[in-house]
Design an enzyme around this catalytic site. Structure first.
Site, PDB file in Angstrom:
ATOM      1  N   ARG A  39      43.415  26.525  50.945  1.00 51.89           N
ATOM      2  CA  ARG A  39      44.617  26.409  50.112  1.00 51.89           C
ATOM      3  C   ARG A  39      45.764  25.733  50.844  1.00 51.89           C
ATOM      4  O   ARG A  39      46.585  25.053  50.225  1.00 51.89           O
ATOM      5  CB  ARG A  39      45.052  27.791  49.624  1.00 51.89           C
ATOM      6  CG  ARG A  39      44.106  28.284  48.545  1.00 51.89           C
ATOM      7  CD  ARG A  39      44.552  29.581  47.931  1.00 51.89           C
ATOM      8  NE  ARG A  39      43.815  29.799  46.708  1.00 51.89           N
ATOM      9  CZ  ARG A  39      43.747  30.962  46.078  1.00 51.89           C
ATOM     10  NH1 ARG A  39      44.387  32.011  46.561  1.00 51.89           N
ATOM     11  NH2 ARG A  39      43.062  31.072  44.967  1.00 51.89           N
ATOM     12  N   LYS A 201      31.646  40.394  33.576  1.00 55.32           N
ATOM     13  CA  LYS A 201      32.054  41.023  32.316  1.00 55.32           C
ATOM     14  C   LYS A 201      32.390  40.024  31.240  1.00 55.32           C
ATOM     15  O   LYS A 201      33.089  39.051  31.464  1.00 55.32           O
ATOM     16  CB  LYS A 201      33.256  41.926  32.564  1.00 55.32           C
ATOM     17  CG  LYS A 201      32.875  43.138  33.373  1.00 55.32           C
ATOM     18  CD  LYS A 201      33.980  44.149  33.374  1.00 55.32           C
ATOM     19  CE  LYS A 201      33.483  45.447  33.993  1.00 55.32           C
ATOM     20  NZ  LYS A 201      34.562  46.394  34.197  1.00 55.32           N
ATOM     21  N   GLY A 354      37.357  32.171  40.924  1.00 54.28           N
ATOM     22  CA  GLY A 354      37.295  32.457  42.358  1.00 54.28           C
ATOM     23  C   GLY A 354      35.876  32.609  42.876  1.00 54.28           C
ATOM     24  O   GLY A 354      35.495  32.012  43.888  1.00 54.28           O
ATOM     25  N   GLY A 377      42.525  32.766  37.877  1.00 52.71           N
ATOM     26  CA  GLY A 377      43.115  33.220  36.616  1.00 52.71           C
ATOM     27  C   GLY A 377      43.826  32.108  35.867  1.00 52.71           C
ATOM     28  O   GLY A 377      43.750  32.014  34.641  1.00 52.71           O
TER      29      GLY A 377
END
Ligand code: ADP
Ligand code: MG
Length: 397
Positions: A39, A201, A354, A377
Site C-alpha cells: 500500500r 458468506k 482483501g 470494502g
C-alpha cells in the site's frame, strides 16, 4: 460524474504549495514492523509527481481501529522508515497532525519535502466526519489530493469533510486508476462481462450479486456461498457453511438469474477443515451428511475456466474455497490461472476483495491480471453501484 484528477491540474501552481494527500497506509504490522509495503508503494506515483513539481507533501492516513487515542499498536511511525527507504529521502513525522506545531513544521518543509501525520483515527472526530477536526487537518495544506481508494467508502474527516475545505480537491493517481478500472468494468464493459463471486458468506455480497446480475453476461459462484444456493435447490449440504436465513433469497436469485448464474457442479469435501485430511471430490448432489464442501471441484474449475476464456471483461471477488488450507486452494488457484490466461488474450481482468487479492498474490499472478484493487470494502461498494463519499466530495472534472 467523473472527478478532477491530479493529472488535470493544468494551470494550478504546485511549486512550493503544501499538498495534503490522504493515502491508505493501513498496512499489516507485526512487532512494530511493516510486514507488507504494497500500500505504501501504491502511493508513490502521486507522491513523486507532487515532489517533482516542487510541492511540500503532507501525508495523512488511518491505521487499523485504535480503541483509544495514542494506542502505540496503531502508530504510523513505523511507516516513516519504509517510506524513507522507498523515496530515498528523510520523511518528517508529525506526532500530532492537529497541532499548531505541525502547521509550523510543514511550513518549513523544503520544496519536494515529505511529512507523514500520525494515525487520523487517534482523533475522535475522524470517524464522525467532524468539520472542526477536518479544519485542523486542512490547516496543513493549500490543496487536497485523495489517493486512499480503500477508505473512500467512509465519510471521515480526512476523506470527506476536508475535501470541502481545501480546494482544489482532486483524485490521486491510484484513486484515478481504481475508479477507471472498476467504473469501466461495470458501466461500459467490453463484453462478455463475467463476474466470479465467492468467499464465505452470501450475506455480505447479496447487494453485489443483485447489482451485478442485470449488468453481467454470467455470474460464476464459488466459495461457501455456493452451498446456500445448493440448499435452495433442495440438495444435501452436510456440514457445509450454509446461511439458512438466506436460502429463500438464494432461491429468488436463482429464479431471476436463469442461465446467467453458474454454480459449481462438483465439490471437494472433507469431514474436518485441516491441512492434509482425507478429501473426496463428489458431484454437488452427493455431499454426504457429516461432510462439508471446502472447495469447488476440478470439473467446476474446467467449466469456469471455459467461460472465463470467452470473457472480455472479468471481475473477481471472493475465493472459490478455503484457499488458506491446502488442498482446498486448488479451485481458487485454477480460477486465478484462468484469469491470467484470458488476460494474455486481451481481456480486462479485475480482482477485488482483501482475501481475493491475497489469493492472487499467493498464486504469484498479481502482475498477470489487469488490475488488483487495493480497496476491499470500497471496491465492493463501488461495484454495487453505491456512491463513495470520499470520491463524491472531490471536485467534478
Ligand atoms: P474477499 O476478502 O476477497 O472479499 P471474503 O472475505 O468474502 O473474500 O471470503 C474469504 C473467505 O471465505 C476465506 O477466508 C475463505 O476461507 C472462505 N471460504 C471460501 N470458501 C469457503 C467454504 N467452502 N467454506 C468455508 N469458508 C470458505
Ligand atoms: Mg475478506
Amino acid at each position: 460524474m467523473s472527478k478532477r484528477t491530479l493529472g488535470q491540474l493544468e494551470g494550478v501552481r504546485l511549486d512550493g504549495q503544501r499538498v495534503v494527500v490522504r493515502v491508505d497506509f493501513n498496512v499489516p504490522m507485526a512487532n512494530g514492523l511493516v510486514t507488507d509495503d504494497t500500500r505504501v508503494r501504491a502511493s508513490l506515483p502521486t507522491i513523486t509527481y507532487l515532489r517533482e513539481r516542487g510541492a511540500r507533501v503532507v501525508l495523512l492516513s488511518h491505521l487499523g481501529r485504535p480503541k483509544s487515542a495514542g494506542d502505540p499498536k496503531y502508530s504510523l511511525r513505523p511507516v516513516v522508515r519504509v517510506l524513507e527507504g522507498l523515496l530515498g529521502l528523510p520523511v518528517t513525522f508529525l506526532e500530532d497532525p492537529t497541532s499548531e506545531a505541525s502547521v509550523g513544521i510543514v511550513r518549513h518543509l523544503p520544496r519536494g519535502g515529505v511529512a507523514l501525520g500520525e494515525n487520523t483515527r487517534y482523533y475522535p472526530g475522524e470517524e464522525q466526519n467532524d468539520a472542526a477536526l477536518a479544519a485542523r487537518f486542512a490547516a496543513l495544506g493549500d490543496m487536497y489530493v485523495n489517493d486512499a481508494f480503500g477508505s473512500a467508502h467512509r465519510a471521515h474527516a480526512s476523506t470527506e469533510a476536508i475535501a470541502h475545505l481545501l480546494k482544489p480537491a482532486v483524485a490521486g493517481f491510484l484513486m484515478e486508476k481504481e475508479l477507471r478500472f472498476l467504473g469501466e468494468a461495470v458501466n461500459q464493459p467490453v463484453r462478455p462481462l463475467v463476474a466470479i463471486l465467492g468467499g464465505a458468506k452470501i450475506s455480505g455480497k447479496i447487494d453485489l450479486i443483485a447489482a451485478l446480475l442485470p449488468k453481467v453476461d454470467h455470474v460464476l459462484i464459488g466459495g461457501a456461498m455456493a452451498c446456500t444456493f445448493f440448499k435452495a435447490m433442495g440438495l444435501e449440504t452436510g456440514l457445509s457453511l450454509v446461511e439458512l436465513d438466506k436460502v429463500d433469497l438464494a432461491r429468488q436469485l436463482l429464479a431471476d438469474a436463469g442461465a446467467k448464474l453458474v454454480l459449481p457442479t462438483d465439490a471437494v469435501i472433507a469431514q474436518q477443515l485441516e491441512g492434509g485430511v482425507p478429501t473426496r471430490t463428489v458431484p454437488r448432489d452427493a455431499i454426504p451428511v457429516g461432510w462439508a464442501m471446502y472447495d469447488i471441484g476440478a470439473a467446476s474449475v474446467a467449466q469456469f475456466a471455459a467461460i472465463i476464456s470467452g470473457a472480455r471483461t472479468v471481475v473477481w471477488n471472493g475465493p472459490m474455497g478455503v484457499f488458506e488450507t491446502k488442498p482446498f486452494d486448488a479451485g481458487t488457484m485454477g480460477v486465478a490461472l484462468a484469469l491470467a490466461a484470458t488476460t494474455r488474450t486481451g481481456a480486462i481482468t479485475i480482482v477485488g476483495g482483501g482475501d481475493s487479492a491475497a489469493a492472487i498474490a499467493a498464486a504469484g499472478l498479481e502482475n498477470q491480471v489487469s488490475h488488483v484493487s487495493t480497496g476491499g470494502g470500497a471496491s465492493l461498494e463501488f461495484l454495487e453501484g453505491k456512491e463513495l463519499p470520499g470520491v463524491a466530495a472531490l471536485d467534478d472534472a
